[in-house]
Scaffold this motif. Structure first.
Motif, PDB file in Angstrom:
ATOM      1  N   TYR A  89       0.834  -1.203   0.000  1.00  0.00           N
ATOM      2  CA  TYR A  89       0.000   0.000   0.000  1.00  0.00           C
ATOM      3  C   TYR A  89       0.872   1.257   0.000  1.00  0.00           C
ATOM      4  O   TYR A  89       0.671   2.172  -0.814  1.00  0.00           O
ATOM      5  CB  TYR A  89      -0.927   0.001   1.211  1.00  0.00           C
ATOM      6  CG  TYR A  89      -1.871   1.187   1.258  1.00  0.00           C
ATOM      7  CD1 TYR A  89      -2.947   1.269   0.392  1.00  0.00           C
ATOM      8  CD2 TYR A  89      -1.659   2.216   2.166  1.00  0.00           C
ATOM      9  CE1 TYR A  89      -3.816   2.362   0.426  1.00  0.00           C
ATOM     10  CE2 TYR A  89      -2.518   3.313   2.204  1.00  0.00           C
ATOM     11  CZ  TYR A  89      -3.596   3.375   1.343  1.00  0.00           C
ATOM     12  OH  TYR A  89      -4.441   4.467   1.373  1.00  0.00           O
ATOM     13  N   ASN A 135      -6.806  -2.065   8.813  1.00  0.00           N
ATOM     14  CA  ASN A 135      -6.072  -2.578   7.665  1.00  0.00           C
ATOM     15  C   ASN A 135      -4.967  -3.514   8.141  1.00  0.00           C
ATOM     16  O   ASN A 135      -4.496  -3.410   9.278  1.00  0.00           O
ATOM     17  CB  ASN A 135      -5.476  -1.417   6.872  1.00  0.00           C
ATOM     18  CG  ASN A 135      -6.537  -0.472   6.351  1.00  0.00           C
ATOM     19  OD1 ASN A 135      -7.564  -0.907   5.844  1.00  0.00           O
ATOM     20  ND2 ASN A 135      -6.306   0.827   6.474  1.00  0.00           N
ATOM     21  N   GLN A 176      -7.403  -1.833  -0.575  1.00  0.00           N
ATOM     22  CA  GLN A 176      -7.258  -0.418  -0.239  1.00  0.00           C
ATOM     23  C   GLN A 176      -6.873   0.396  -1.472  1.00  0.00           C
ATOM     24  O   GLN A 176      -7.408   1.489  -1.694  1.00  0.00           O
ATOM     25  CB  GLN A 176      -6.189  -0.236   0.846  1.00  0.00           C
ATOM     26  CG  GLN A 176      -6.546  -0.788   2.204  1.00  0.00           C
ATOM     27  CD  GLN A 176      -5.365  -0.660   3.152  1.00  0.00           C
ATOM     28  OE1 GLN A 176      -4.657  -1.615   3.421  1.00  0.00           O
ATOM     29  NE2 GLN A 176      -5.150   0.544   3.644  1.00  0.00           N
TER      30      GLN A 176
END
Length: 321
Positions: free
Chosen positions: A132, A169, A177
């Motif tokens: 991410y 998360n 995401q």
């Protein structure tokens, strides 16, 4: 920087040749704030010492120690890089006070910085939540150039990592995401998974993959005998994007090759198929950055997993330049 430590010169050791025959003799330890735009081609290694996402995802913790072990193993490998190529250890992003989100943000900024300084970043982890932060570092760099370039993610993995966050998360949510944020920003989500196992993803994850138009190759097809077809799919995917970000989750490999990971399985893929696919990806000229995730030294056997990670990196750095 709170979530960063400078490179540790002590971990780079091995046979001494005084002729730069080994990578520990080649590597330069350069803190992030001292990185400058090189006159030569340059590869920047950066650790992501965080397994908070693995912990949240109910996995085996220990991956925070992964970056240092991979670097140590890589240093013992022979150096065939040209003198015109620079190899740098730029330190490690760390996770303080279980604040994974802050570590991801620090990683994002570091990746953007490295790309702006004309480095080729290779991130060493660490949980797959690194994806991410890594992706957004690439995105922020490309956005700063204002060229509207699209990013394709190619993930070598047994898992989609498309879990929808419930409480928070974790290492299983990064690509969901990214997909969610891409939708909010009216950007395309381009995601190809190689090596997906039906016994490692529940039905809802396959449904989510379908909803998000994720391309994937199942593990029973991700085999050397189908290499031509796999390369055709990879090339077709690459043609739809401007830049490619590659992420390799070590738990996608069979535990025969990679016992030291967060979620091991004997039913994973082989190193040979990954190396052949990497040749295709690198040959496209679109690879902008990459990472290796889920190295867990706590469960490694005779350094097998660290050596596998280092071998993959050795192949990559000697192929891109």
């Amino acid at each position: 920087m709170k979530h960063y430590t400078n490179p540790n010169t002590a971990i780079w050791h091995g046979r001494v040749s005084n002729k730069y025959l080994y990578l520990h003799e080649k590597v330069r330890c350069t803190p992030l704030n001292e990185i400058s735009e090189p006159a030569k081609k340059s590869i920047a290694l950066l650790g992501y010492a965080c397994d908070e996402g693995v912990k949240r995802n109910q996995g085996r913790i220990g991956a925070a120690k992964g970056p240092e072990v991979i670097k140590t193993s890589l240093g013992k490998f022979p150096n065939h890089l040209a003198s015109t190529v620079v190899l740098q250890d730029t330190g490690t992003i760390t996770c303080k006070d279980e604040n994974m989100e802050a570590a991801q943000e620090a990683l994002s900024k570091a990746v953007s910085t490295l790309l702006k300084k004309k480095q080729f970043p290779i991130i060493l982890g660490g949980g797959h939540d690194m994806a991410y932060g890594h992706y957004h570092g690439i995105q922020n760099y490309l956005d700063s150039k204002k060229e509207g370039q699209t990013i394709g993610i190619i993930n070598f993995d047994a898992h989609f990592d498309l879990r929808k966050p419930s409480d928070n998360n974790n290492s299983g949510t990064p690509f969901y995401q990214i997909a969610t944020q891409s939708k909010k920003e009216n950007c395309s989500f381009n995601y190809l998974c190689l090596g997906i196992r039906k016994d490692a993803n529940d039905r809802t994850l396959f449904e989510t993959a379908k909803e998000l138009d994720v391309k994937y190759v199942l593990s029973d097809t991700f085999q050397m005998q189908f290499l031509d077809e796999i390369n055709t799919w990879i090339n077709a995917f690459i043609k739809t994007v401007d830049k490619v970000y590659v992420t390799i989750d070590l738990d996608g490999f069979s535990s025969a090759y990679a016992p030291g990971v967060s979620a091991p399985s004997p039913m994973g893929f082989t190193p040979q198929i990954v190396v052949e696919c990497l040749k295709t990806i690198i040959g496209s000229g679109k690879l902008i950055s990459m990472d290796v995730a889920e190295m867990n030294p706590k469960f490694d056997i005779d350094g097998q997993t660290a050596k596998l990670a280092a071998s993959l990196l050795h192949h990559i750095i000697h192929t891109i330049y």
